[in-house]
Structure formats: C-alpha cells, structure tokens
Design an enzyme around this catalytic site. Structure first.
Site, PDB file in Angstrom:
ATOM      1  N   HIS A   1       0.846  -1.199   0.000  1.00 13.94           N
ATOM      2  CA  HIS A   1       0.000   0.000   0.000  1.00 13.94           C
ATOM      3  C   HIS A   1       0.880   1.246   0.000  1.00 13.94           C
ATOM      4  O   HIS A   1       1.736   1.405   0.861  1.00 13.94           O
ATOM      5  CB  HIS A   1      -0.906   0.020   1.233  1.00 13.94           C
ATOM      6  CG  HIS A   1      -2.092  -0.883   1.119  1.00 13.94           C
ATOM      7  ND1 HIS A   1      -3.246  -0.723   1.829  1.00 13.94           N
ATOM      8  CD2 HIS A   1      -2.291  -1.982   0.338  1.00 13.94           C
ATOM      9  CE1 HIS A   1      -4.117  -1.656   1.499  1.00 13.94           C
ATOM     10  NE2 HIS A   1      -3.550  -2.448   0.608  1.00 13.94           N
TER      11      HIS A   1
ATOM     12  N   LYS B   1       0.874  -0.012  15.002  1.00 14.18           N
ATOM     13  CA  LYS B   1       2.266  -0.016  15.459  1.00 14.18           C
ATOM     14  C   LYS B   1       2.646  -1.168  16.391  1.00 14.18           C
ATOM     15  O   LYS B   1       3.833  -1.399  16.634  1.00 14.18           O
ATOM     16  CB  LYS B   1       2.579   1.308  16.182  1.00 14.18           C
ATOM     17  CG  LYS B   1       2.646   2.513  15.258  1.00 14.18           C
ATOM     18  CD  LYS B   1       3.898   2.488  14.395  1.00 14.18           C
ATOM     19  CE  LYS B   1       3.777   3.294  13.145  1.00 14.18           C
ATOM     20  NZ  LYS B   1       3.741   2.511  11.899  1.00 14.18           N
TER      21      LYS B   1
ATOM     22  N   TYR C   1       3.628   6.490   9.850  1.00 18.70           N
ATOM     23  CA  TYR C   1       2.807   5.331   9.484  1.00 18.70           C
ATOM     24  C   TYR C   1       3.650   4.248   8.816  1.00 18.70           C
ATOM     25  O   TYR C   1       3.519   3.060   9.128  1.00 18.70           O
ATOM     26  CB  TYR C   1       1.636   5.752   8.584  1.00 18.70           C
ATOM     27  CG  TYR C   1       0.583   4.682   8.504  1.00 18.70           C
ATOM     28  CD1 TYR C   1      -0.442   4.622   9.441  1.00 18.70           C
ATOM     29  CD2 TYR C   1       0.635   3.696   7.517  1.00 18.70           C
ATOM     30  CE1 TYR C   1      -1.396   3.607   9.391  1.00 18.70           C
ATOM     31  CE2 TYR C   1      -0.310   2.686   7.470  1.00 18.70           C
ATOM     32  CZ  TYR C   1      -1.320   2.650   8.406  1.00 18.70           C
ATOM     33  OH  TYR C   1      -2.253   1.636   8.367  1.00 18.70           O
TER      34      TYR C   1
HETATM   35  P1  RFL Z   1       1.615 -11.752  21.735  1.00 21.63           P
HETATM   36  O1  RFL Z   1       1.155 -11.816  20.337  1.00 21.63           O
HETATM   37  O2  RFL Z   1       0.633 -11.395  22.799  1.00 21.63           O
HETATM   38  O3  RFL Z   1       2.298 -13.146  22.068  1.00 21.63           O
HETATM   39  C1  RFL Z   1       2.689 -13.484  23.385  1.00 21.63           C
HETATM   40  C2  RFL Z   1       2.694 -14.995  23.499  1.00 21.63           C
HETATM   41  O4  RFL Z   1       3.134 -15.353  24.814  1.00 21.63           O
HETATM   42  C3  RFL Z   1       2.295 -16.380  25.330  1.00 21.63           C
HETATM   43  N1  RFL Z   1       2.346 -16.291  26.811  1.00 21.63           N
HETATM   44  C4  RFL Z   1       3.064 -17.120  27.572  1.00 21.63           C
HETATM   45  N2  RFL Z   1       3.836 -18.166  27.264  1.00 21.63           N
HETATM   46  C5  RFL Z   1       4.436 -18.812  28.287  1.00 21.63           C
HETATM   47  N3  RFL Z   1       4.276 -18.469  29.593  1.00 21.63           N
HETATM   48  C6  RFL Z   1       3.508 -17.421  29.943  1.00 21.63           C
HETATM   49  N4  RFL Z   1       3.367 -17.066  31.209  1.00 21.63           N
HETATM   50  C7  RFL Z   1       2.868 -16.695  28.915  1.00 21.63           C
HETATM   51  N5  RFL Z   1       2.053 -15.617  28.875  1.00 21.63           N
HETATM   52  C8  RFL Z   1       1.739 -15.390  27.603  1.00 21.63           C
HETATM   53  C9  RFL Z   1       0.924 -16.079  24.747  1.00 21.63           C
HETATM   54  O5  RFL Z   1       0.096 -17.240  24.720  1.00 21.63           O
HETATM   55  C10 RFL Z   1       1.295 -15.595  23.346  1.00 21.63           C
HETATM   56  O6  RFL Z   1       1.336 -16.645  22.413  1.00 21.63           O
HETATM   57  O7  RFL Z   1       2.819 -10.701  21.895  1.00 21.63           O
HETATM   58  P2  RFL Z   1       4.014 -10.355  20.863  1.00 21.63           P
HETATM   59  O8  RFL Z   1       4.643 -11.600  20.321  1.00 21.63           O
HETATM   60  O9  RFL Z   1       4.851  -9.341  21.544  1.00 21.63           O
HETATM   61  O10 RFL Z   1       3.261  -9.666  19.613  1.00 21.63           O
HETATM   62  C11 RFL Z   1       2.622  -8.427  19.749  1.00 21.63           C
HETATM   63  C12 RFL Z   1       1.461  -8.328  18.775  1.00 21.63           C
HETATM   64  O11 RFL Z   1       0.642  -9.480  18.904  1.00 21.63           O
HETATM   65  C13 RFL Z   1       0.616  -7.065  18.993  1.00 21.63           C
HETATM   66  O12 RFL Z   1       1.444  -5.951  19.262  1.00 21.63           O
HETATM   67  C14 RFL Z   1      -0.247  -6.706  17.760  1.00 21.63           C
HETATM   68  O13 RFL Z   1      -1.203  -7.712  17.512  1.00 21.63           O
HETATM   69  C15 RFL Z   1      -0.970  -5.362  17.961  1.00 21.63           C
HETATM   70  N6  RFL Z   1      -1.862  -5.012  16.829  1.00 21.63           N
HETATM   71  C16 RFL Z   1      -1.364  -4.475  15.673  1.00 21.63           C
HETATM   72  N7  RFL Z   1      -0.032  -4.277  15.520  1.00 21.63           N
HETATM   73  C17 RFL Z   1       0.460  -3.801  14.336  1.00 21.63           C
HETATM   74  O14 RFL Z   1       1.672  -3.591  14.250  1.00 21.63           O
HETATM   75  N8  RFL Z   1      -0.343  -3.522  13.241  1.00 21.63           N
HETATM   76  C18 RFL Z   1      -1.685  -3.721  13.308  1.00 21.63           C
HETATM   77  O15 RFL Z   1      -2.360  -3.531  12.295  1.00 21.63           O
HETATM   78  C19 RFL Z   1      -2.252  -4.171  14.567  1.00 21.63           C
HETATM   79  N9  RFL Z   1      -3.567  -4.371  14.672  1.00 21.63           N
HETATM   80  C20 RFL Z   1      -3.244  -5.222  16.957  1.00 21.63           C
HETATM   81  C21 RFL Z   1      -4.082  -4.879  15.841  1.00 21.63           C
HETATM   82  C22 RFL Z   1      -3.801  -5.754  18.117  1.00 21.63           C
HETATM   83  C23 RFL Z   1      -5.174  -5.928  18.192  1.00 21.63           C
HETATM   84  N10 RFL Z   1      -5.678  -6.480  19.379  1.00 21.63           N
HETATM   85  C24 RFL Z   1      -6.532  -7.611  19.429  1.00 21.63           C
HETATM   86  C25 RFL Z   1      -5.124  -6.047  20.656  1.00 21.63           C
HETATM   87  C26 RFL Z   1      -5.440  -5.054  15.904  1.00 21.63           C
HETATM   88  C27 RFL Z   1      -5.999  -5.543  17.080  1.00 21.63           C
HETATM   89  C28 RFL Z   1      -7.501  -5.684  17.120  1.00 21.63           C
HETATM   90  C1  PHB Z   2      -6.030  -4.676  10.712  1.00 21.79           C
HETATM   91  O1  PHB Z   2      -6.344  -5.519  11.553  1.00 21.79           O
HETATM   92  O2  PHB Z   2      -6.122  -4.908   9.487  1.00 21.79           O
HETATM   93  C2  PHB Z   2      -5.581  -3.343  11.171  1.00 21.79           C
HETATM   94  C3  PHB Z   2      -5.640  -3.011  12.512  1.00 21.79           C
HETATM   95  C4  PHB Z   2      -5.205  -1.751  12.924  1.00 21.79           C
HETATM   96  C5  PHB Z   2      -4.745  -0.840  11.978  1.00 21.79           C
HETATM   97  C6  PHB Z   2      -4.680  -1.176  10.650  1.00 21.79           C
HETATM   98  C7  PHB Z   2      -5.095  -2.445  10.235  1.00 21.79           C
HETATM   99  O3  PHB Z   2      -4.356   0.397  12.371  1.00 21.79           O
END
Ligand code: RFL
Ligand code: PHB
Length: 389
Positions: free
Chosen positions: A72, A296, A384
């Site tokens: 994009h 982020k 971004y």
């Molecule tokens: P995770 O993905 O939470 O993984 C952590 C892992 O550790 C395990 N765990 C344990 N294992 C052993 N012992 C324990 N005591 C433990 N406690 C936990 C868990 O089961 C899990 O498997 O963290 P990590 O790896 O640091 O990754 C971070 C990302 O997942 C997170 O920052 C992103 O998903 C945030 N996020 C987005 N980030 C972006 O850069 N771009 C996006 O477009 C974006 N969209 C989003 C998002 C997060 C969202 N939610 C649901 C909060 C959209 C949403 C809706």
């Molecule tokens: C996505 O889940 O596609 C997503 C989430 C947060 C953003 C952008 C995309 O800011």
C-alpha cells in the site's frame, strides 16, 4: 535442559527472535503457554512496516509474504464525508505491506519446525529464577511434570499478560499507562474490501476502520463502548454502524456478508521502563502496548526483536556487550515515538465520552490542518510507514 537463550512466549516476537538467533547459530528454546492452534486462532495485526518485512526476509520467511502481501502506497483519513489521502510515495521512500499477523506467525512456526527449533507448547506456570545473576534458569510444568531450563539469557516475549514483566521487581520497574474509554469491535468477513487502501474514518457517531487481508477477505472495526460485548452486535447492526461512519460513496459501495469472526479489543497505551533486568530482556507487548489506531503494535515488537537479536548475535560473536547494555535505552527511544503516534491518531479520530464542543472543534481543526498541509501529511506518512531502525 540447557539453551543459550530461553524465550518465553511463542507469539510473533518470540518466534521471530528464535528464528533470527537460530540462523546466527545461537540455540534457543521457546516456551509457549498455549497450543499452536490457539496462537494461530487470534486475529490481530494486518499492516507491516518495511523494517519488519526486511526482518522476516532475513529470517527466511519472506516467500509467502512477498507473494501474497499487498503493498500500500497510501492510506485514507476521512472525516464525515471529506477524505484526505496520505500519499506515502510522495512523502517517504517507503510503503506498508498488508499481510495478517496470523500468516506471519504461521510462516514463523513452519520455519522453526523446518529447522527443528525447540518449541514447548502447553508450558504452564513458567517461573523465572535468578534473572539478576550470571546463571538464570526457568521452571515450567507440562502436565504433572516440572521441568528446568538453564540458559545464558531470557527473552520475555510473553505479551501484556505474561510473567516476564511481573518478574522485574517493582522497585526497578516504572510503568506508564493510559486506558482509553472505548474499545474496537472488529469483524472479519469473506467479502471484497470496500476500497483498495485502508480508510481510517472519524464521524460524530465514532471511529471506524476499513482494512483487509486479501481480495476476498475484509477486516472492519468500529469504536464501541469499553463494556460492550460482541453478542450485542448482530452482523446487520455492525454493517449499519460502519456505513454511518464512513463517507457516503464508500458506504454505498460496501459489500456486506456474514462475519466469520467478531471480537472486541480494549484500547490502551502502556510502557514499562526499563525493558530489562539483569539477564532478562522484554520484547513486544510484554513491555509496551499501543492502541491499534496507527498499526504499530506488531511493528514495534519487531523493532525490539531487531535490537535484541543484534545485541545477542554481537555478544556470541565476541564483539562485546555494548548492544546488550544499551538494549533497553535503544528500544525505548523508538517505542516512545510509536506510542506518541498511536496516541495522537487515537485522540484525533475517536469520539471521547464527555468530550466538549471545544474538544470536537480541536479535532476538526486538526483534520482541516492535515487536509491542506503537506508537512502535516508528511509527518503522518513517515510515522505510518515506520521510523527507521
Ligand atoms: P503476543 O502476540 O501477545 O504473544 C505473546 C505470546 O506469549 C504467550 N504467553 C506465555 N507463554 C508462556 N508463559 C507465559 N506465562 C505466557 N504468557 C503469555 C501467549 O500465549 C502468546 O502466544 O505478543 P508479541 O509476540 O509481543 O506480539 C505483539 C502483537 O501481537 C501485537 O502488538 C499486535 O497484535 C498489535 N496489533 C497491531 N499491531 C500492528 O503492528 N499492526 C496492526 O495492524 C495491529 N492491529 C493489533 C491490531 C492488536 C489488536 N488487538 C486484538 C489487541 C489489531 C488488534 C484488534
Ligand atoms: C487490521 O487488523 O487490518 C488493522 C488493525 C489496525 C490498523 C490497521 C489495520 O491500524
């Protein structure tokens, strides 16, 4: 059992770190509390910065991403019926790639398994011992059996609710937090995306985001109350609310269909300082959270992994421990900038309960400034696509 780097958490941070270290000849063990299927069932991020894409390629997991990821070159910010296109190509030499976190994680698991990486699933009760000594170790349960893992270093990649950050004594830890008074209700639907770029929409009914995974898989979000529940939202109610919040032309073009996933995420800004204690280093959501408005979270996790993997590779190559000593400071410098950007975008585009007419005018004035000021657009574009690392 013994390893060089014990990694707690088999999410994207832990897997990417493990893969990068393994390829540099450094032994790791990943302890994951859940099963692989559970980790892969979480629908999360969708937008990857070029820095993260470069790291995935360096980790040997770029092939599917390069084939299926969608580049994009811009994004749309809308306010009621007006639209501002933020042109990444005009303002930066970069872009973003739309490729779901689930797919990133799937690719990383496949690569770890292909290299016979040691992954322990269902690792319960992980406990960190002697992190502030030269000989840290972990214990964990699998079923009724307790296991011990000795190591040189521990990487805490266990997300916001993990054990790693909590192990850092409270006298050492400073935590900064802001909880926003709303959440995001997200759905996934097997329908073509409404537009070929993401639309971040502000309206007097609240925020909405139109995103995607591929040509026939859309991801949409709407701002909802923090105590709301997905069961309160039929698909029809969701689509109606979304249409109400995006510009008319897009609302009319929107193709709706049944949701295949529906969930609510709370919005929070959070930073833990420092990101290390002795031989324990935090990466990703274990150390910091951003509201998803700037995409982020995953990308900042990837920059942490970059700094930590480089520091550890330098150490094991005999190049000194400067990178390890500087890890927390270096990572935090970038983390705080991502925090600022995510907080700013969240503040700009959401309706805040109790906000005054003055607050609304400030949001409108800021959007008006953005709409005809190339410098303001450049600042948004640079943040971004991702600050360099
Ligand atoms: P995770 O993905 O939470 O993984 C952590 C892992 O550790 C395990 N765990 C344990 N294992 C052993 N012992 C324990 N005591 C433990 N406690 C936990 C868990 O089961 C899990 O498997 O963290 P990590 O790896 O640091 O990754 C971070 C990302 O997942 C997170 O920052 C992103 O998903 C945030 N996020 C987005 N980030 C972006 O850069 N771009 C996006 O477009 C974006 N969209 C989003 C998002 C997060 C969202 N939610 C649901 C909060 C959209 C949403 C809706
Ligand atoms: C996505 O889940 O596609 C997503 C989430 C947060 C953003 C952008 C995309 O800011």
């Amino acid at each position: 059992m013994r390893t060089q780097v014990a990694i707690i958490g088999g999410g994207p941070s832990g897997l990417l770190l493990s893969q990068l270290l393994h390829r540099a000849g450094i032994d790791t063990v990943v302890l994951e509390r859940k099963t692989k299927d559970y980790v892969l069932s979480r629908i999360r991020a969708g937008v990857l910065e070029t820095g993260m894409v470069a790291q995935l390629r360096a980790a040997g997991v770029g092939a599917r991403l390069d084939r299926d990821g969608i580049v994009h070159d811009g994004t749309v910010i809308s306010y009621e019926d007006s639209e501002i296109r933020i042109d990444f190509t005009r303002h930066t030499d970069s872009h973003v790639t739309v490729y779901g976190q689930t797919e990133v994680t799937r690719d990383l698991y496949a690569a770890r398994e292909a290299m016979d990486g040691r992954l322990v699933f269902n690792a319960d009760g992980v406990t960190i011992h002697d992190a502030d000594s030269d000989a840290p170790w972990l214990t964990y349960m699998q079923g009724d059996t307790e296991h011990r893992l000795d190591c040189d270093y521990i990487a805490g990649c266990d997300g916001f609710h993990g054990v790693s950050r909590q192990t850092i004594p409270q006298t050492v830890r400073n935590e900064y937090e802001k909880v926003y008074p709303f959440g995001w209700l997200g759905i996934l639907s097997e329908t073509p995306p409404v537009h070929d770029e993401l639309i971040y929409a502000s309206s007097d009914a609240g925020f909405a985001l139109c995103s995607m995974r591929n040509a026939n898989l859309s991801r949409y979000y709407i701002q909802c109350g923090m105590d709301d529940h997905p069961d309160n939202w039929s698909d029809d109610a969701f689509w109606e609310a979304l249409k109400r919040r995006i510009p008319d032309a897009h609302a009319q073009a929107l193709i709706t269909g049944p949701s295949i996933e529906k969930s609510i995420a709370p919005l929070r800004s959070f930073v833990c300082e420092p990101m290390c204690w002795g031989r324990l280093f935090l990466c990703g959501d274990a150390a910091h959270i951003v509201p998803p408005t700037g995409a982020k979270g995953l990308n900042t996790a990837a920059s942490d992994v970059h700094y930590l993997s480089q520091a550890l590779i330098g150490h094991y190559a005999g190049n000194g421990d400067e990178g390890i000593a500087q890890y927390s400071q270096t990572a935090l410098a970038r983390v705080w900038k991502a925090e600022r950007f995510s907080w700013w975008m969240t503040s700009l585009l959401h309706q805040f309960p109790g906000q005054t007419t003055f607050d609304m005018r400030m949001q409108q004035a800021e959007v008006a400034f953005l709409s005809d000021n190339a410098h303001a657009q450049a600042v948004l574009a640079q943040n971004y696509v991702g600050l360099p690392y």
